[in-house]
Write a protein that holds these residues in place. Structure first.
Motif, PDB file in Angstrom:
ATOM      1  N   LEU A  52      59.216  52.060  63.853  1.00 17.64           N
ATOM      2  CA  LEU A  52      59.834  52.485  62.593  1.00 17.64           C
ATOM      3  C   LEU A  52      60.386  51.296  61.813  1.00 17.64           C
ATOM      4  N   LEU A  53      60.943  50.311  62.512  1.00 20.24           N
ATOM      5  CA  LEU A  53      61.440  49.109  61.844  1.00 20.24           C
ATOM      6  C   LEU A  53      60.304  48.361  61.158  1.00 20.24           C
ATOM      7  N   ILE A  54      59.198  48.188  61.857  1.00 24.70           N
ATOM      8  CA  ILE A  54      58.061  47.453  61.292  1.00 24.70           C
ATOM      9  C   ILE A  54      57.478  48.198  60.092  1.00 24.70           C
ATOM     10  N   CYS A  55      57.285  49.482  60.230  1.00 28.28           N
ATOM     11  CA  CYS A  55      56.701  50.262  59.123  1.00 28.28           C
ATOM     12  C   CYS A  55      57.632  50.312  57.915  1.00 28.28           C
ATOM     13  N   THR A  56      58.928  50.465  58.162  1.00 26.57           N
ATOM     14  CA  THR A  56      59.887  50.512  57.059  1.00 26.57           C
ATOM     15  C   THR A  56      59.962  49.178  56.338  1.00 26.57           C
ATOM     16  N   CYS A  57      60.006  48.083  57.095  1.00 21.16           N
ATOM     17  CA  CYS A  57      60.078  46.758  56.465  1.00 21.16           C
ATOM     18  C   CYS A  57      58.813  46.452  55.672  1.00 21.16           C
ATOM     19  N   ALA A  58      57.661  46.843  56.184  1.00 20.05           N
ATOM     20  CA  ALA A  58      56.415  46.617  55.447  1.00 20.05           C
ATOM     21  C   ALA A  58      56.401  47.416  54.149  1.00 20.05           C
ATOM     22  N   HIS A  59      56.913  48.635  54.198  1.00 19.46           N
ATOM     23  CA  HIS A  59      56.958  49.471  52.997  1.00 19.46           C
ATOM     24  C   HIS A  59      57.948  48.908  51.975  1.00 19.46           C
ATOM     25  N   VAL A  60      59.129  48.506  52.436  1.00 19.18           N
ATOM     26  CA  VAL A  60      60.127  47.930  51.526  1.00 19.18           C
ATOM     27  C   VAL A  60      59.604  46.633  50.918  1.00 19.18           C
ATOM     28  N   HIS A  61      58.919  45.828  51.707  1.00 21.80           N
ATOM     29  CA  HIS A  61      58.384  44.564  51.181  1.00 21.80           C
ATOM     30  C   HIS A  61      57.304  44.812  50.144  1.00 21.80           C
ATOM     31  N   GLN A  62      56.580  45.901  50.291  1.00 26.50           N
ATOM     32  CA  GLN A  62      55.545  46.223  49.316  1.00 26.50           C
ATOM     33  C   GLN A  62      56.167  46.642  47.977  1.00 26.50           C
ATOM     34  N   ILE A  63      57.304  47.325  48.026  1.00 30.44           N
ATOM     35  CA  ILE A  63      57.940  47.811  46.799  1.00 30.44           C
ATOM     36  C   ILE A  63      58.857  46.749  46.183  1.00 30.44           C
ATOM     37  N   PHE A  64      59.682  46.114  47.017  1.00 31.64           N
ATOM     38  CA  PHE A  64      60.641  45.098  46.562  1.00 31.64           C
ATOM     39  C   PHE A  64      60.408  43.788  47.318  1.00 31.64           C
ATOM     40  N   PRO A  65      59.382  43.023  46.979  1.00 31.68           N
ATOM     41  CA  PRO A  65      59.080  41.817  47.762  1.00 31.68           C
ATOM     42  C   PRO A  65      60.150  40.726  47.663  1.00 31.68           C
ATOM     43  N   ALA A  66      60.864  40.668  46.559  1.00 36.34           N
ATOM     44  CA  ALA A  66      61.844  39.594  46.378  1.00 36.34           C
ATOM     45  C   ALA A  66      63.011  39.712  47.350  1.00 36.34           C
ATOM     46  N   ILE A  67      63.360  40.925  47.733  1.00 36.99           N
ATOM     47  CA  ILE A  67      64.510  41.126  48.634  1.00 36.99           C
ATOM     48  C   ILE A  67      64.245  40.494  49.998  1.00 36.99           C
ATOM     49  N   LEU A  68      63.076  40.742  50.548  1.00 38.02           N
ATOM     50  CA  LEU A  68      62.788  40.206  51.875  1.00 38.02           C
ATOM     51  C   LEU A  68      62.305  38.762  51.828  1.00 38.02           C
ATOM     52  N   ASP A  69      61.681  38.348  50.740  1.00 35.60           N
ATOM     53  CA  ASP A  69      61.141  36.979  50.657  1.00 35.60           C
ATOM     54  C   ASP A  69      62.230  35.919  50.538  1.00 35.60           C
ATOM     55  N   ARG A  70      63.367  36.283  49.982  1.00 41.42           N
ATOM     56  CA  ARG A  70      64.428  35.275  49.847  1.00 41.42           C
ATOM     57  C   ARG A  70      65.261  35.141  51.118  1.00 41.42           C
ATOM     58  N   ASN A  71      65.087  36.035  52.064  1.00 40.20           N
ATOM     59  CA  ASN A  71      65.840  36.002  53.326  1.00 40.20           C
ATOM     60  C   ASN A  71      64.871  35.846  54.495  1.00 40.20           C
ATOM     61  N   LYS A  72      64.291  34.676  54.626  1.00 39.08           N
ATOM     62  CA  LYS A  72      63.303  34.451  55.687  1.00 39.08           C
ATOM     63  C   LYS A  72      63.926  33.917  56.970  1.00 39.08           C
ATOM     64  N   THR A  73      65.171  33.523  56.914  1.00 43.81           N
ATOM     65  CA  THR A  73      65.837  32.991  58.110  1.00 43.81           C
ATOM     66  C   THR A  73      67.098  33.799  58.392  1.00 43.81           C
ATOM     67  N   GLY A  74      67.619  33.615  59.571  1.00 47.83           N
ATOM     68  CA  GLY A  74      68.841  34.309  59.952  1.00 47.83           C
ATOM     69  C   GLY A  74      68.574  35.740  60.380  1.00 47.83           C
ATOM     70  N   LEU A  75      69.608  36.543  60.300  1.00 49.02           N
ATOM     71  CA  LEU A  75      69.498  37.949  60.717  1.00 49.02           C
ATOM     72  C   LEU A  75      68.544  38.731  59.815  1.00 49.02           C
ATOM     73  N   MET A  76      68.589  38.450  58.531  1.00 51.66           N
ATOM     74  CA  MET A  76      67.689  39.142  57.602  1.00 51.66           C
ATOM     75  C   MET A  76      66.239  38.696  57.788  1.00 51.66           C
ATOM     76  N   GLY A  77      66.027  37.557  58.445  1.00 49.20           N
ATOM     77  CA  GLY A  77      64.678  37.089  58.721  1.00 49.20           C
ATOM     78  C   GLY A  77      63.922  38.006  59.658  1.00 49.20           C
ATOM     79  N   VAL A  78      64.639  38.769  60.470  1.00 48.40           N
ATOM     80  CA  VAL A  78      63.999  39.748  61.366  1.00 48.40           C
ATOM     81  C   VAL A  78      63.248  40.786  60.538  1.00 48.40           C
ATOM     82  N   PHE A  79      63.861  41.194  59.437  1.00 47.84           N
ATOM     83  CA  PHE A  79      63.216  42.187  58.579  1.00 47.84           C
ATOM     84  C   PHE A  79      61.997  41.596  57.875  1.00 47.84           C
ATOM     85  N   TRP A  80      62.092  40.334  57.460  1.00 50.57           N
ATOM     86  CA  TRP A  80      60.942  39.683  56.830  1.00 50.57           C
ATOM     87  C   TRP A  80      59.792  39.535  57.824  1.00 50.57           C
TER      88      TRP A  80
END
Length: 101
Positions: free
Chosen positions: A15-43
Motif C-alpha cells: 500500500l505504501l508503494i502504490c500510494t507513493c507512486a500514485h501521489v508522485h504521478q499527481i504531484f511530482p514536485a512534492i516527492l521530487d524535492r524530498n529525495k533524502t531523509g525520512l521523506m526520501g522513503v516515500f520518493w
C-alpha cells in the motif's frame, strides 16, 4: 499489528508503494524535492512503484487472492453461536433435560 504478521507487513509495504507512486504521478514536485531523509522513503517507494509497475500489479492481484476474507471471523462466530443456540437449555426437549424418564 502489522509488525508481527508477515502478510500484514507485506500488505502495508504494498500500500505504501502504490500510494507513493500514485501521489508522485499527481504531484511530482512534492516527492521530487524530498529525495533524502525520512521523506526520501516515500520518493524511493514511488520510484519502485513506477519502475516495477507490472510486478506491483501482479503482487496486488496475488495479495487480493491470498488474503483471508475480513469477514471470516464473523462467519466463524455465527457458526459458534448457532451451535451454542442448538444446545442451550431453553432449546432442549424434556427428554434431554431428564424430566421424563
Amino acid at each position: 499489528s502489522a509488525l508481527f504478521n508477515l502478510q500484514s507487513l507485506l500488505l502495508v509495504i504494498l500500500l505504501l508503494i502504490c500510494t507513493c507512486a500514485h501521489v508522485h504521478q499527481i504531484f511530482p514536485a512534492i516527492l521530487d524535492r524530498n529525495k533524502t531523509g525520512l521523506m526520501g522513503v516515500f520518493w524511493k517507494s514511488a520510484r519502485v512503484g513506477e519502475r516495477l509497475s507490472p510486478y506491483m500489479s501482479l503482487w496486488c492481484l496475488f495479495m487480493a487472492v491470498s488474503a483471508p476474507s475480513p469477514y471470516a471471523h464473523i462467519h466463524s462466530m455465527r457458526m459458534l453461536m448457532r451451535n451454542t443456540e442448538l444446545h442451550s437449555p431453553e432449546r432442549l426437549s424434556c427428554f434431554d433435560r431428564g424430566v421424563v424418564g
